[in-house]
Design a protein around this motif. Sequence first.
Motif, PDB file in Angstrom:
ATOM      1  N   SER C  36      47.895 -24.929  53.933  1.00 44.51           N
ATOM      2  CA  SER C  36      47.178 -23.860  53.241  1.00 44.51           C
ATOM      3  C   SER C  36      46.611 -22.832  54.221  1.00 44.51           C
ATOM      4  O   SER C  36      46.858 -21.624  54.103  1.00 44.51           O
ATOM      5  CB  SER C  36      46.049 -24.461  52.404  1.00 44.51           C
ATOM      6  N   GLU C  37      45.842 -23.279  55.208  1.00 46.09           N
ATOM      7  CA  GLU C  37      45.176 -22.343  56.115  1.00 46.09           C
ATOM      8  C   GLU C  37      46.165 -21.704  57.086  1.00 46.09           C
ATOM      9  O   GLU C  37      46.014 -20.532  57.461  1.00 46.09           O
ATOM     10  CB  GLU C  37      44.070 -23.058  56.900  1.00 46.09           C
ATOM     11  N   ASN C  39      49.214 -20.998  56.374  1.00 47.61           N
ATOM     12  CA  ASN C  39      49.903 -19.974  55.587  1.00 47.61           C
ATOM     13  C   ASN C  39      49.065 -18.694  55.527  1.00 47.61           C
ATOM     14  O   ASN C  39      49.599 -17.582  55.623  1.00 47.61           O
ATOM     15  CB  ASN C  39      50.158 -20.478  54.170  1.00 47.61           C
ATOM     16  N   SER C 135      39.906 -24.521  53.831  1.00 41.96           N
ATOM     17  CA  SER C 135      40.155 -24.890  52.441  1.00 41.96           C
ATOM     18  C   SER C 135      39.616 -26.279  52.176  1.00 41.96           C
ATOM     19  O   SER C 135      39.225 -27.011  53.097  1.00 41.96           O
ATOM     20  CB  SER C 135      41.647 -24.834  52.117  1.00 41.96           C
ATOM     21  N   ASP C 166      38.895 -21.749  50.232  1.00 41.34           N
ATOM     22  CA  ASP C 166      39.797 -21.915  49.081  1.00 41.34           C
ATOM     23  C   ASP C 166      39.667 -23.381  48.664  1.00 41.34           C
ATOM     24  O   ASP C 166      39.993 -24.283  49.453  1.00 41.34           O
ATOM     25  CB  ASP C 166      41.232 -21.584  49.521  1.00 41.34           C
ATOM     26  N   ASN C 168      41.193 -25.489  46.703  1.00 39.82           N
ATOM     27  CA  ASN C 168      42.445 -26.243  46.896  1.00 39.82           C
ATOM     28  C   ASN C 168      42.329 -27.734  46.614  1.00 39.82           C
ATOM     29  O   ASN C 168      42.659 -28.580  47.459  1.00 39.82           O
ATOM     30  CB  ASN C 168      42.901 -26.072  48.348  1.00 39.82           C
ATOM     31  N   GLY C 284      52.802 -21.868  48.640  1.00 37.78           N
ATOM     32  CA  GLY C 284      52.054 -20.947  49.482  1.00 37.78           C
ATOM     33  C   GLY C 284      51.710 -19.634  48.816  1.00 37.78           C
ATOM     34  O   GLY C 284      51.134 -18.756  49.463  1.00 37.78           O
ATOM     35  N   ASP C 287      48.055 -19.173  48.853  1.00 36.68           N
ATOM     36  CA  ASP C 287      47.554 -18.819  50.184  1.00 36.68           C
ATOM     37  C   ASP C 287      47.792 -17.335  50.472  1.00 36.68           C
ATOM     38  O   ASP C 287      46.983 -16.678  51.120  1.00 36.68           O
ATOM     39  CB  ASP C 287      48.239 -19.688  51.246  1.00 36.68           C
ATOM     40  N   ASP C 323      56.915 -21.966  53.418  1.00 40.50           N
ATOM     41  CA  ASP C 323      55.516 -21.744  53.072  1.00 40.50           C
ATOM     42  C   ASP C 323      55.006 -20.379  53.502  1.00 40.50           C
ATOM     43  O   ASP C 323      54.081 -19.832  52.893  1.00 40.50           O
ATOM     44  CB  ASP C 323      54.621 -22.770  53.805  1.00 40.50           C
TER      45      ASP C 323
END
Lengths: 336, 336, 336, 336, 336, 336
Positions: C36-37, C39, C135, C166, C168, C284, C287, C323
């Motif tokens: 996540s981060e 991306n 996240s 986020d 998430n 993604g 993100d 991603d």
Amino acid sequence: MSKKIVTFGEIMLRLSVPCYKRFPQANSFNVSFGGSEANVAVSLANFGLHSEFLTCLPPNLIGKACLNELHRYGVHTPHVVTKPGRMGLYYMEEAVAMRSSQVVYDRAGTSFDSVAPGDIDWEEVLAPVGWFHFSGITPAVASTAADACLEAVTTARRLGLTVSCDINFRRNLWTYGKQPIEVMPELLAHCDVVFGTELEYKKALGIDMPGFKAVDTDYRMDLDGYARAAEDVNRLVPQCTTIVFALRNTLGANHHLLGGTLWRDGCLHVAKIYNIDDVKDCVGCGDAYVAGIIYGMTNGRDAKESLALGAAACALKNTFLGDFSQTTAEELENCI
Amino acid sequence: MSKKIVTFGEIMLRLSVPCYKRFPQANSFNVSFGGSEANVAVSLANFGLHSEFLTCLPPNLIGKACLNELHRYGVHTPHVVTKPGRMGLYYMEEAVAMRSSQVVYDRAGTSFDSVAPGDIDWEEVLAPVGWFHFSGITPAVASTAADACLEAVTTARRLGLTVSCDINFRRNLWTYGKQPIEVMPELLAHCDVVFGTELEYKKALGIDMPGFKAVDTDYRMDLDGYARAAEDVNRLVPQCTTIVFALRNTLGANHHLLGGTLWRDGCLHVAKIYNIDDVKDCVGCGDAYVAGIIYGMTNGRDAKESLALGAAACALKNTFLGDFSQTTAEELENCI
Amino acid sequence: MSKKIVTFGEIMLRLSVPCYKRFPQANSFNVSFGGSEANVAVSLANFGLHSEFLTCLPPNLIGKACLNELHRYGVHTPHVVTKPGRMGLYYMEEAVAMRSSQVVYDRAGTSFDSVAPGDIDWEEVLAPVGWFHFSGITPAVASTAADACLEAVTTARRLGLTVSCDINFRRNLWTYGKQPIEVMPELLAHCDVVFGTELEYKKALGIDMPGFKAVDTDYRMDLDGYARAAEDVNRLVPQCTTIVFALRNTLGANHHLLGGTLWRDGCLHVAKIYNIDDVKDCVGCGDAYVAGIIYGMTNGRDAKESLALGAAACALKNTFLGDFSQTTAEELENCI
Amino acid sequence: MSKKIVTFGEIMLRLSVPCYKRFPQANSFNVSFGGSEANVAVSLANFGLHSEFLTCLPPNLIGKACLNELHRYGVHTPHVVTKPGRMGLYYMEEAVAMRSSQVVYDRAGTSFDSVAPGDIDWEEVLAPVGWFHFSGITPAVASTAADACLEAVTTARRLGLTVSCDINFRRNLWTYGKQPIEVMPELLAHCDVVFGTELEYKKALGIDMPGFKAVDTDYRMDLDGYARAAEDVNRLVPQCTTIVFALRNTLGANHHLLGGTLWRDGCLHVAKIYNIDDVKDCVGCGDAYVAGIIYGMTNGRDAKESLALGAAACALKNTFLGDFSQTTAEELENCI
Amino acid sequence: MSKKIVTFGEIMLRLSVPCYKRFPQANSFNVSFGGSEANVAVSLANFGLHSEFLTCLPPNLIGKACLNELHRYGVHTPHVVTKPGRMGLYYMEEAVAMRSSQVVYDRAGTSFDSVAPGDIDWEEVLAPVGWFHFSGITPAVASTAADACLEAVTTARRLGLTVSCDINFRRNLWTYGKQPIEVMPELLAHCDVVFGTELEYKKALGIDMPGFKAVDTDYRMDLDGYARAAEDVNRLVPQCTTIVFALRNTLGANHHLLGGTLWRDGCLHVAKIYNIDDVKDCVGCGDAYVAGIIYGMTNGRDAKESLALGAAACALKNTFLGDFSQTTAEELENCI
Amino acid sequence: MSKKIVTFGEIMLRLSVPCYKRFPQANSFNVSFGGSEANVAVSLANFGLHSEFLTCLPPNLIGKACLNELHRYGVHTPHVVTKPGRMGLYYMEEAVAMRSSQVVYDRAGTSFDSVAPGDIDWEEVLAPVGWFHFSGITPAVASTAADACLEAVTTARRLGLTVSCDINFRRNLWTYGKQPIEVMPELLAHCDVVFGTELEYKKALGIDMPGFKAVDTDYRMDLDGYARAAEDVNRLVPQCTTIVFALRNTLGANHHLLGGTLWRDGCLHVAKIYNIDDVKDCVGCGDAYVAGIIYGMTNGRDAKESLALGAAACALKNTFLGDFSQTTAEELENCI
């Protein structure tokens, strides 16, 4: 420009397993086309000659794809005939290190098998042509195909063409009841140039070569044996004045020694032996040898140079994947 | 038909970088599976034997994919157990010319690591079986796995199976606090056939081979040394009547000399040395060696022929990408 | 130039089966990296911002390959730490038509799981930075990782950075004994900007949204519900002045409606809904939404425009495999 | 950490035909980037040094892609300038067995060709730097580029940097009316280290080496000749105290002997000759040689070790496809 | 576990041109295997049933590769027979947008064509089996194959198996002088379950359906027509108590509506219509429909659920490349 | 057979990034060739017409590869000239969903740019020909090229050929100082058939179409506007009796509406609108439109049918990757 050269024979689809895989591991096949005479035709076109290929294809999209591939390399196909049947094909696993290549032929019921006298208007095909080449594969596949061959060579002779034949003996093709010795001599009697190995000359003409060994353990060629054999061939088919032997010595799946001899006017010429230890694909290297020699002869080179060109073409073929050699005339000339 | 052969061990996912690339250059991995005993099982199935592979997999889709791949080559997997955990895997860069292969193992926390006595009903698995094979990798990964091995070999012995072990010493696997010498002798004491290199015999049984050099600078093998070592092994584990040494001499990343010896009844048999200078993938060639010898022995071949089959299988493995050998019995027989 | 943005979180190897195949059919995997981060960090770098990514990797060649891939897109990684363990990874089958995607996570025992307070010198990392983003995945993986997060956000706050999170929420990650509601409120209390879906806000902060439905059957959004929810969030974590909701409505595996809302100063802004019926890879895209909004905010755009940039970034992400979004700032601006 | 190293020169797009195909057979090209100085810069970054590359690119997406590729391997590019024009490129067919590689250059009208004095603020670029490297390709492409080179080396010298030049003579580049002998001596006069082959030293400095043959038929190097030549070079450009010769002996398209000498303080050091019979891609192996020696010298290794590192780097380069060497410092050290 | 299911029929090699290319553009083919009954067998195995496939293959490596592929997905093949001949194959260009797919069949002279009564020991094959399935393709290819079919169904009936037939009318296969109406009724008289479209029922049984239109312009199905037709079938072959109609409505090359009806005990059940606008490969979706219904019936599901499972299986097949469906039972169940 | 058709113009190498990637992600390019007139020539050859293409290429291996590709599809190239310079090329990223395609042109300094009057013996080229076609790209690239065009059309007119021109306005090509309105009218004055969009007619002839909108928001065409515009064209260039408009309405990157009108003898014919929502590659679909209409007109079809053939050819082009349409005449006829 040199006169047009027509080659006549079967062409097949070739399905090769990529990356040293076996058939059960394949999820894709590399696709190409090949056949002894087609390979010669493509080589000649890549050398810049006016090359026409004549065959019989099925009237379907695979036959059309085959023609497109020939056109790509500049081969002309104005007289190709279509007949019902299928496109012959073969499946192939590459050789690698000590593992042999595996080939599964699938050529029963092909359109080419049904070629018969009268299917091709040889008069029209050959009139504007300078050289006609075929191989012993065509007379092997069917009695009618052998008759069509005879029709071709007699027409070619009458029209004054140079005629050449690569004996190309394939044991498993001669299944219609005759042996090469019953068919080939009549065909070769019309040829000016003939290509073969010692085994092929034996099968096609019954030549006996007692004690002959192509190379001894020090890789020295039996030159006397080659000369005697060529003279024997010349005696049996006196029209044949250029008699070529091909030599392939397989030291490993990807390590070959390549060479050959060419006899003319009582004189045996010997090619330099090429030692290729990184063979990428050896299929068609005999056809490249034939093409190199035809290239030399149609360009007025003497016997020795023509043979050298053939040997170089043969060696260079091993660097290309697929049956078709992509060598240019310039590369050939650089080798000699 | 020969009786069923069961092999037991870990199988991992193998992720290889294609085209000589390095990991940072990869945008795809070639995917295959492999593991010492699984490789043996696949070889045996490809030879046409009834081969069963026993392992422990995670209950997810990657474990299922692994089983599918084994089935593809005819390996049976009726008794595979699933346990929580992950699929072990390793990342691999190919060796090329003077550059070594790079391997990154990623096998912590695998399902296989948790195999313990009682997880497998050895009685049921082994009752209809003629041969049981495992390697020294299983007792290396965990103390409970070593115990499961012992459970297996004692059951196999009681049921009258032939038992074989490939020592397969991997230094970085023995991390749970014991050394091979503390674990392997008890397991080997139940074996009829044992495979290893001189280093492996030393690690597993404490054999001392002063002055031994597998080959001298002229590539002559130290046959006396091999014979003495085999006799030492036989003295320590007298049940072991067939004692096999593998020899791999690496002249370059893709150039290996392969051979080996097999000792039985006081007699040392020596395999022909294969010189492979176009190695495509050497992973698993030791397992192919094992499989070739088992193939010979289960088909009633004598010691010399069994060894020859093993050496040929080992050499042929180098022509296949991936851990699994795709050699057929026919190819093997053609080599000897 | 705008000030540096640091994102902190896990990055994993992603192994995707190509061409709609299933795992058992794969003989290759497409290889990429994502998290996540990470991306978010790549998106920001592709927008031309100074983007730094902070994570913990294993000290092996796969970790190095991961860094190379981040560098390729201009992400800086000067403070990445290495710890023993493995690289987390996941296996993925693509969704196609009515068939869902399949994901097999394999992230037990990763280096990142062992991140703990003290491993990173937050003072040094954050001093020259303008924005810190993380996240809810990091506090989910381990109690120590949650503590490290708290260490980061308190430092960031003290240093005067903008902090964003986020949420998430990933149910299967919260396995160490705590629920999000026990951990997230304290972390969010230090944030200026928060991103989530209605479910995520509920899990992280206990927001109750009775009768709320993101969209009705005519695809009209429940704007009152969104506004009330944002106000509830703002009441619980008053430091959070920008509260973002993401909306993804899945009409088919490759047909998504994408949108969202952004609340600030009592005002709810609503993004245009993008109707993407040819989704290539939706992983993604949340993100990318975050990155688009951060891009807007760090470039001094107002709330409405920042949201519009986020929605466009989210929609454009669906056109890239992997991603990582490859959208440029110019493309983003052209969309709004 | 060692001080920053700046290399300056052209970088081109390289389009290679895969799988031994010819151009007319290609339906895809492998894409990479390369150029003598860029190759050095990537090698140095892969060795872990702080490497900056300086060039001039067109302001389009292909130029951007080029930068991304350099960043991937950790090369810094903060001072790259963009000017109108195009990205130079070259098309390439691989060499295989007895078939030579074919290269078609397409570099007319490139952005780099228009580099002129004043385009780059050398003061700013070189102030924080320890070593400046360029090659004879830059002064070859245009008179203004030669002037820019001179601007660079004089600035570098004034700032006290170590300056090195790889002569890299390419006959077909010197088209603007001057010969190397008219341009190179002035540039080399500012260098501390110079790299070249005997032919290149002759072209650049007019060195005469009567009777010199790099190796005789038994592959023994003419060490006296090398020493004399180095002394001649040193006499002509006395600032140059480290004079390096590269040796490549091509036994076949994929079989090379690689070595070299390094002269310093009146002493000639000779590298071990590497015999590489499985060359995958030899482009850039001279640049790897340069990079290995710079790596050694910037890490305080003596002349002999620096040369050994260069020779190992050169040999290892042949195992990677593309211009860029992916060798690590660790691999390099393992070789010596 | 449910009892074993045997399917019997031809399997062919499928060579597909990748990437929307035409045959003349192909330089590789995707390789897979398929055939109506084999497709059913693979689906059943993927659903977890004990599935056996029976066919006749040539005794070559391509036949072996075919068996390997079946094993991969868990299909058993203990009774497959080999006879001289070739492997049938077909070449295929994908449909895309408004362009139709192109298929070139190449199945003259296949081993399967020569299957005759007595070749298979039906007693042995069918004794341990619960269900026997075949299609109308087998009786189409040769008179002897039709006789072998009759031998199979009468044995199956005698042994008390459930027998099913998918009519699968292919006009171009019925070339040996008989029409379906002369052959199929006798075979269908032994079946319990029959599958077909309205055209197929007409061809096989002479059913007349005046005024019937599968769907009207509003996509409403003619349910009365379907019911009347099923009753007509049941009257003609009263043993057939489950009568299934398949419906495929092609709105575009990659946009299909799929559905069907199942009649039992005077009651017509209707499946939900699936609207698939992203068809990846529709070949074999009728076979998946059959497999889904057999799966339901052998698991004791009622008529309505069995039909629903069939329709879901049919729809899901369109997401897989190749003839074989890779759907799992779990996915199937999730759809209904 | 219909008479030979000659097309004249530039052909470029096209390098496309596969799989929706961006330039910086590419490690391979798909390779093809294309150019407006070459695309027409290939279409015509694929329709079975005698098609010759005339251009100017560099005398290198890339030029040769280009010719090979044209030959593959049966295009004749006997009069192609070579001049110093380079092969023009363009780099391309595919459009996908809401992301636009990206094109980087690289055509400065091409051999074609230097074509000038006298380079081609138009008398010899055009004597045996029935139709000559060119586009507005040639007069755009250089003043001399425009003169060569004029030389061609005046010769063609004198020899009695049908002459056609596709205006093909490309703003960024007209860089030598003239505007289309200064050059095109004189060229079009010699044409019988002209193709363009409303914008192109405006640029080339100064046609003013006040209030004209190709389609309104209900996708109804402005037929009166089209008729008036055609009459205006006819007034300005009265020799032009067939005036064709092309219509492309882009609803999304892969969703286009395609249609057009053809005016002759005061009558406007309108093509069916094709709605293609799965566009694979739209490059060259205008050229396919031209080719379809030329195919119709040279085969004696009336205006309405010729237009219908053009529209079908245009729509079918969108199903092929690359500039070249692979549609056959049979497929075209099936569409109308």
